[in-house]
Design an enzyme around this catalytic site. Sequence first.
Site, PDB file in Angstrom:
ATOM      1  N   SER A  64      31.460  44.300  34.240  1.00 36.92           N
ATOM      2  CA  SER A  64      32.327  44.221  33.626  1.00 36.92           C
ATOM      3  C   SER A  64      32.239  46.484  33.190  1.00 36.92           C
ATOM      4  O   SER A  64      33.693  46.926  32.999  1.00 36.92           O
ATOM      5  CB  SER A  64      31.798  44.209  31.805  1.00 36.92           C
ATOM      6  OG  SER A  64      32.025  42.855  31.185  1.00 36.92           O
ATOM      7  N   LYS A  67      36.305  46.876  34.040  1.00 35.05           N
ATOM      8  CA  LYS A  67      37.404  47.308  33.286  1.00 35.05           C
ATOM      9  C   LYS A  67      37.870  48.666  33.096  1.00 35.05           C
ATOM     10  O   LYS A  67      38.704  49.320  32.348  1.00 35.05           O
ATOM     11  CB  LYS A  67      36.186  46.625  31.861  1.00 35.05           C
ATOM     12  CG  LYS A  67      36.100  45.417  32.046  1.00 35.05           C
ATOM     13  CD  LYS A  67      35.809  44.853  30.102  1.00 35.05           C
ATOM     14  CE  LYS A  67      35.475  43.340  30.863  1.00 35.05           C
ATOM     15  NZ  LYS A  67      34.310  42.578  30.835  1.00 35.05           N
ATOM     16  N   SER A 124      34.492  44.850  24.871  1.00 30.37           N
ATOM     17  CA  SER A 124      34.610  44.036  26.924  1.00 30.37           C
ATOM     18  C   SER A 124      34.754  43.228  26.909  1.00 30.37           C
ATOM     19  O   SER A 124      34.487  41.798  27.725  1.00 30.37           O
ATOM     20  CB  SER A 124      32.652  44.453  27.242  1.00 30.37           C
ATOM     21  OG  SER A 124      32.970  43.805  28.352  1.00 30.37           O
TER      22      SER A 124
END
EC number: 3.4.16.4
Length: 394
Positions: A64, A67, A124
Amino acid sequence: MRVSLWSKYAVAAVAAVVAVAVARPSFAQLGQVETLAKQMILLDYDTGTVIFEKNADELMPPSSMSKLMTAFMVFEQLEAGKLRMDDMLPVSEKAWRIQGSKMFVPIGGRVKVEDLLKGVIVQSGNDACIVLAEGIAGTEERFAEMMTERGKQLGLKSSTFRNASGWPDPQHLMTARDLAILAQQIIARHPQYYHFYSQKEFTYGIDGATKKPITQGNRNPLLYKDGGADGLKTGHTEAAGYGLTASAKRGDRRLIMVFNGLKSMNERSREAERLLELGFSQFDNYKLFTAGAVVDEADVWLGNAGRIPLVIDRNLALTLPRQTKGNIKVTVSYDNPIPAPIAKGTPVAKLTVMNRDTVVSEVPLLAGADVQQLGFTGRIGAAVSYLLWGANKQ
């Protein structure tokens, strides 16, 4: 070749500088550290100096933490006026069905861009990433191509994106160094949006079972400590382990840290605190030159001036171990004398800063004035004068 040297004490007399907005890379890391992380880098935001690193250029699944690039792309769309915070983007079935961490967007519904950004950064949410990707590029696949292309332009030399969320894919890879560069770029280019990364929780949607609002907390463990942390993003998959891209500011100093490959959230939290503390407590910044300062003067060959100022075009500060004493050498080198004509702003010399035998920084020095070439008669006289008495007698 002419070379000039200053000791640490001479350099200390130079006027103080303000922090630079975007860091520049240094030539070598300053110290060694043992870490449980498989990949790691810790650097100073203002000077760009790498304090510690371990396998920082090794390809790894960023989970993540990728991101960060998704949000960066959205920030640029907002800056360009192609997207507004109150725009409502449609939720596809693909976004709704994605597994892993979620914002819980409603299938067939529409969600405000600002809420989607908070869903990406704070919660997230993989689903929020897909909604944004499809809203900007039409498909998540095309958005991932755009991420890779823009990343290369930003200096993310080793990053390849295959989706918007960091969902496991054997070709979705980054390095710790690339993540550190990306964090720098976010802070430097988009400070007006950086506050999202320090938001500790975000409430969105209604729990179907309890009928209560769904509140999720930020997974960044440093936000809940008293260490100056104000961002950025955690990551975790089975293949990658637990990772973190973080930034913290204490006083005038900001550090950026990236690591990956830890075994648990507790291990991630402990290692994050330890590494940041080492960076702040054992190293400090030393201010050397202000942009526009005259660093030295050089002799001129066959010009209408005998000497020319050598000017630095940027603020220069160094990150060094606090126990460093008398080990700093500043070297100015150039071909002596410099032949006329010389245009103001032309690189004509090089400033090198060394800590013992390690090159810490190298920057060009520019001509601080225009120097015209003498006419034929003047050149003959100047040449004879230089050969007999040196440059100061031209």
